[in-house]
Design an enzyme around this catalytic site. Sequence first.
Site, PDB file in Angstrom:
ATOM      1  N   ASP A 106       0.840  -1.201   0.000  1.00  0.00           N
ATOM      2  CA  ASP A 106       0.000   0.000   0.000  1.00  0.00           C
ATOM      3  C   ASP A 106       0.876   1.253   0.000  1.00  0.00           C
ATOM      4  O   ASP A 106       2.019   1.213   0.463  1.00  0.00           O
ATOM      5  CB  ASP A 106      -0.841   0.084   1.276  1.00  0.00           C
ATOM      6  CG  ASP A 106      -1.775  -1.080   1.436  1.00  0.00           C
ATOM      7  OD1 ASP A 106      -2.086  -1.728   0.430  1.00  0.00           O
ATOM      8  OD2 ASP A 106      -2.174  -1.334   2.585  1.00  0.00           O
TER       9      ASP A 106
HETATM   10  N1  URA Z   1      -1.283  -5.779   3.969  1.00  0.00           N
HETATM   11  C1  URA Z   1      -1.676  -4.495   4.003  1.00  0.00           C
HETATM   12  O1  URA Z   1      -2.684  -4.169   4.635  1.00  0.00           O
HETATM   13  N2  URA Z   1      -0.969  -3.591   3.325  1.00  0.00           N
HETATM   14  C2  URA Z   1       0.141  -3.881   2.639  1.00  0.00           C
HETATM   15  O2  URA Z   1       0.753  -2.999   2.047  1.00  0.00           O
HETATM   16  C3  URA Z   1       0.552  -5.223   2.628  1.00  0.00           C
HETATM   17  C4  URA Z   1      -0.175  -6.150   3.296  1.00  0.00           C
END
Ligand code: URA
Length: 235
Positions: A106
Amino acid sequence: MSTKSRLDKYLADCGAGTRSQLRHVIRSSRVRVDGEVQKDPGYPVGPDQSVTLDGMPLKRPGRLILMMNKPAGYVTATEDAWERTVMELLPETYRASDLKPVGRLDKETEGLLLFTNDGALLHRLISPKRAVPKVYLARHEGKAGEEDRIAFEAGLELEDGTKCRPALLEILAQGESLVMVTEGKYHQVRRMMASRGLPVQYLRRIREGSLSLGELPLGQCRLLSEDEIGLLEKY
Ligand code: URA
């Protein structure tokens, strides 16, 4: 990597420019394959053929695998109209090498993000069938406990009904836990933690398969060692 590749891609892998720039270069008769001018960007080139650009021989690099310590604030995408992308953090020499991020972190997540030009390896590493384990350090609100650990191990159901595979929760301290998952659903770790009343404030991926982020500084990249590539090969 497949043995034959399109001429424009071959040149891009050599770092000669972007695919669209190179289509123009090829059509302007500046590229020869085995001594013959080749004006078709889709012309298939094999590893034993010689390719020149303006008379200069080009050699395609072999497989590349890089690890990045991704900072927050960058989206995992090869391009984006509005946001800064992780591609902007790649060292200049690798920008035109057709590297792709392996999976996704993310925008606000930090940590281990692999890049490769090997499409087959990329697909193996992100395939749910291979169940490559990924470990995250999460700083969160609330106090995780034994019941949360058991719920993770049993396989959580998220608010929208999504069922998660069994995962591991290791409580390090109040508000700090390690989470291991073997899949990559949208916002998975954040949603898993939220489903247990433990909203995540900070998330960093620290392991993927047997690879560790180690001491790589935030925002930096490095090539994997042969040993590390060996560790990925088992997937
Ligand atoms: N899980 C999440 O919530 N975000 C990420 O970036 C990776 C795994």
